[in-house]
Design a protein around this motif. Structure first.
Motif, PDB file in Angstrom:
ATOM      1  N   THR A 110    -131.391  94.193   8.959  1.00 22.72           N
ATOM      2  CA  THR A 110    -130.981  92.933   9.583  1.00 22.72           C
ATOM      3  C   THR A 110    -129.956  93.227  10.666  1.00 22.72           C
ATOM      4  O   THR A 110    -129.229  94.229  10.603  1.00 22.72           O
ATOM      5  CB  THR A 110    -130.377  91.967   8.560  1.00 22.72           C
ATOM      6  N   GLY A 111    -129.897  92.351  11.648  1.00 23.49           N
ATOM      7  CA  GLY A 111    -128.944  92.572  12.727  1.00 23.49           C
ATOM      8  C   GLY A 111    -128.970  91.470  13.752  1.00 23.49           C
ATOM      9  O   GLY A 111    -129.471  90.361  13.481  1.00 23.49           O
ATOM     10  N   GLU A 112    -128.451  91.772  14.944  1.00 25.30           N
ATOM     11  CA  GLU A 112    -128.352  90.780  16.015  1.00 25.30           C
ATOM     12  C   GLU A 112    -128.511  91.443  17.378  1.00 25.30           C
ATOM     13  O   GLU A 112    -128.079  92.586  17.577  1.00 25.30           O
ATOM     14  CB  GLU A 112    -126.989  90.071  15.999  1.00 25.30           C
ATOM     15  N   PHE A 113    -129.127  90.718  18.276  1.00 27.40           N
ATOM     16  CA  PHE A 113    -129.045  91.012  19.700  1.00 27.40           C
ATOM     17  C   PHE A 113    -128.176  89.930  20.329  1.00 27.40           C
ATOM     18  O   PHE A 113    -128.296  88.743  19.994  1.00 27.40           O
ATOM     19  CB  PHE A 113    -130.427  90.972  20.372  1.00 27.40           C
ATOM     20  N   THR A 114    -127.322  90.327  21.253  1.00 27.10           N
ATOM     21  CA  THR A 114    -126.557  89.362  22.048  1.00 27.10           C
ATOM     22  C   THR A 114    -126.966  89.521  23.503  1.00 27.10           C
ATOM     23  O   THR A 114    -127.060  90.644  24.010  1.00 27.10           O
ATOM     24  CB  THR A 114    -125.042  89.580  21.902  1.00 27.10           C
ATOM     25  N   PHE A 115    -127.213  88.389  24.159  1.00 31.58           N
ATOM     26  CA  PHE A 115    -127.627  88.388  25.560  1.00 31.58           C
ATOM     27  C   PHE A 115    -126.592  87.639  26.393  1.00 31.58           C
ATOM     28  O   PHE A 115    -126.171  86.535  26.033  1.00 31.58           O
ATOM     29  CB  PHE A 115    -129.003  87.720  25.714  1.00 31.58           C
ATOM     30  N   ILE A 120    -132.001  89.007  13.871  1.00 30.36           N
ATOM     31  CA  ILE A 120    -133.290  89.694  13.767  1.00 30.36           C
ATOM     32  C   ILE A 120    -133.441  90.373  12.405  1.00 30.36           C
ATOM     33  O   ILE A 120    -132.452  90.667  11.728  1.00 30.36           O
ATOM     34  CB  ILE A 120    -133.459  90.768  14.866  1.00 30.36           C
ATOM     35  N   GLN A 121    -134.695  90.596  12.026  1.00 28.81           N
ATOM     36  CA  GLN A 121    -135.062  91.461  10.918  1.00 28.81           C
ATOM     37  C   GLN A 121    -136.075  92.473  11.428  1.00 28.81           C
ATOM     38  O   GLN A 121    -137.020  92.100  12.139  1.00 28.81           O
ATOM     39  CB  GLN A 121    -135.680  90.676   9.764  1.00 28.81           C
ATOM     40  N   ALA A 153    -144.512  82.867  17.481  1.00 24.30           N
ATOM     41  CA  ALA A 153    -143.180  82.735  18.066  1.00 24.30           C
ATOM     42  C   ALA A 153    -142.159  83.410  17.153  1.00 24.30           C
ATOM     43  O   ALA A 153    -142.203  83.268  15.926  1.00 24.30           O
ATOM     44  CB  ALA A 153    -142.835  81.263  18.254  1.00 24.30           C
ATOM     45  N   GLY A 154    -141.264  84.163  17.753  1.00 23.34           N
ATOM     46  CA  GLY A 154    -140.253  84.871  16.995  1.00 23.34           C
ATOM     47  C   GLY A 154    -140.611  86.306  16.700  1.00 23.34           C
ATOM     48  O   GLY A 154    -139.759  87.071  16.218  1.00 23.34           O
ATOM     49  N   SER A 155    -141.861  86.713  16.998  1.00 32.38           N
ATOM     50  CA  SER A 155    -142.237  88.110  16.780  1.00 32.38           C
ATOM     51  C   SER A 155    -141.467  89.018  17.740  1.00 32.38           C
ATOM     52  O   SER A 155    -141.244  88.674  18.900  1.00 32.38           O
ATOM     53  CB  SER A 155    -143.740  88.307  17.014  1.00 32.38           C
ATOM     54  N   VAL A 161    -137.485  87.307  14.757  1.00 30.59           N
ATOM     55  CA  VAL A 161    -136.218  86.620  15.042  1.00 30.59           C
ATOM     56  C   VAL A 161    -135.935  85.660  13.902  1.00 30.59           C
ATOM     57  O   VAL A 161    -136.798  84.881  13.495  1.00 30.59           O
ATOM     58  CB  VAL A 161    -136.312  85.859  16.381  1.00 30.59           C
ATOM     59  N   THR A 162    -134.732  85.722  13.363  1.00 32.89           N
ATOM     60  CA  THR A 162    -134.372  84.859  12.240  1.00 32.89           C
ATOM     61  C   THR A 162    -133.492  83.683  12.665  1.00 32.89           C
ATOM     62  O   THR A 162    -133.363  82.709  11.925  1.00 32.89           O
ATOM     63  CB  THR A 162    -133.637  85.670  11.162  1.00 32.89           C
ATOM     64  N   SER A 163    -132.895  83.775  13.853  1.00 30.62           N
ATOM     65  CA  SER A 163    -132.074  82.667  14.362  1.00 30.62           C
ATOM     66  C   SER A 163    -131.877  82.859  15.864  1.00 30.62           C
ATOM     67  O   SER A 163    -131.956  83.984  16.373  1.00 30.62           O
ATOM     68  CB  SER A 163    -130.708  82.618  13.654  1.00 30.62           C
ATOM     69  N   GLY A 164    -131.633  81.748  16.544  1.00 30.61           N
ATOM     70  CA  GLY A 164    -131.298  81.822  17.965  1.00 30.61           C
ATOM     71  C   GLY A 164    -132.473  81.871  18.918  1.00 30.61           C
ATOM     72  O   GLY A 164    -132.275  82.039  20.132  1.00 30.61           O
ATOM     73  N   LEU A 165    -133.703  81.686  18.427  1.00 32.19           N
ATOM     74  CA  LEU A 165    -134.868  81.756  19.324  1.00 32.19           C
ATOM     75  C   LEU A 165    -134.838  80.624  20.353  1.00 32.19           C
ATOM     76  O   LEU A 165    -135.125  80.841  21.537  1.00 32.19           O
ATOM     77  CB  LEU A 165    -136.170  81.703  18.528  1.00 32.19           C
TER      78      LEU A 165
END
Length: 255
Positions: free
Chosen positions: A93-98, A106-107, A175-177, A215-219
Motif C-alpha cells: 500500500t502507498g501513495e502517489f502525490t501529484f 494505491i495498492q 477505472a482506477g487500474s 487506486v484506492t482513493s483520490g481518483l
C-alpha cells in the motif's frame, strides 16, 4: 627623379591598401559562409532533436505503434530489473502525490504481478519517481501516463523487464487500474505506468498491459487535475498529449 620615386612609393602604398581591402573582404566572406553553415547545422540539429523527442513520446503505452524489429534488438530479456522476489508475493500500500496538492492512495499486488511490483519497490528504494512528469493524457481523458526517464516518453535503456502479468482477458481496464506502459516487446515494461481514469478498452492483440495495482482513493481528484484536457501544442496522431495543466509526481511511498 625625386618626383618619380615619390609617385612609385604612392603607387606601391595604394597597391598595398588595395590588397589589404581585398584580403579583408575575403576574410569577411569566409566568416559569413562559416556563420551561415553553423546556423544551418543548428537548425537541422534542433529539428532532429524535436523529431527524436516526438518519436520517443509515442514510443510506448496504450495505442503506441508497433515498431519494426531490428537485428540488434534484444527481446525477451530483463535489463537492469530486480528479481520478482522483491515483491515478497504480497500486497503493498502507498501513495502517489501529484503537484504537491493531489494525493492518490494505491495498492500494488505482488501476488498477481510480482515482476512489475518488484519494479515499483526498486524505484521506491532509488527515489526514482519524485520529479518525474506525467507526459501523456488520452484524448478522451481515460488515462494518464507517467514515469518517463526524460519527461518526453523515452524509455530507460538500462531498465526494462517482462513478462506481461495480470492483463485483463476481455481487454477492459476498469477505472482506477494502474497498468504498465510498454512497447511491442512483452519485456519492454519499465518505469512508465498509466492510471486509468475511466473504464476503457485497450487493444489486447499483442498481450495487453500488466495491471500492477489499483487506486484506492483520490481518483476523482486526479481526474479533476487533468480536466483541462490535452495541450493542443503537443497532440499526437492518436489525440493524446501532455496535459494542459502540467502534472508532476512530487511524492511516492509504499510499504
Amino acid at each position: 627623379m625625386a618626383s618619380v620615386n615619390k609617385q612609385q612609393r604612392e603607387a606601391a602604398a595604394r597597391l598595398k591598401r588595395y590588397e589589404a581591402r581585398q584580403q579583408l573582404n575575403a576574410t569577411q566572406n569566409k566568416r559569413r559562409v562559416r556563420d551561415n553553415v553553423i546556423a544551418v547545422v543548428g537548425v537541422v540539429a534542433v529539428a532532429a532533436l524535436a523529431g527524436f523527442a516526438q518519436f520517443f513520446y509515442f514510443e510506448s503505452g496504450p495505442g503506441a505503434p508497433t515498431p519494426t524489429p531490428t537485428e540488434t534488438a534484444v527481446a525477451g530479456e530483463n535489463v537492469g530489473a530486480p528479481d520478482a522476489d522483491l515483491s515478497e508475493d504480497r500486497v503493498w500500500t502507498g501513495e502517489f502525490t501529484f503537484n504537491d496538492t493531489t494525493t492518490v492512495g494505491i495498492q500494488l499486488d505482488g501476488t498477481l504481478a510480482p515482476q512489475a511490483v518488484a519494479g515499483f519497490v526498486n524505484d521506491f528504494g532509488t527515489g526514482y519517481y519524485p520529479g518525474k512528469v506525467c507526459h501523456r493524457l488520452a484524448a478522451d481523458l481515460s488515462f494518464l501516463q507517467c514515469g518517463s526517464i526524460d519527461g518526453t516518453g523515452s524509455p530507460d535503456p538500462g531498465f526494462s523487464y517482462g513478462p506481461i502479468e495480470n492483463a485483463p482477458a476481455d481487454d477492459l481496464y476498469p477505472a482506477g487500474s494502474i497498468a504498465m506502459a510498454r512497447g511491442a516487446d512483452p519485456y519492454s515494461n519499465g518505469h512508465q505506468f498509466f492510471i486509468v481514469l475511466s473504464d476503457t478498452t485497450l487493444d489486447g492483440s499483442t498481450g495487453g498491459y500488466t495491471i500492477v495495482g489499483t487506486v484506492t482513493s483520490g481518483l476523482d481528484a486526479l481526474a479533476t487535475l487533468v480536466a483541462g484536457g490535452v495541450d493542443p501544442a503537443t497532440v499526437g496522431q492518436d489525440g493524446s498529449g501532455f496535459p494542459l495543466q502540467p502534472v508532476t509526481i512530487t511524492g511516492f511511498t509504499i510499504e
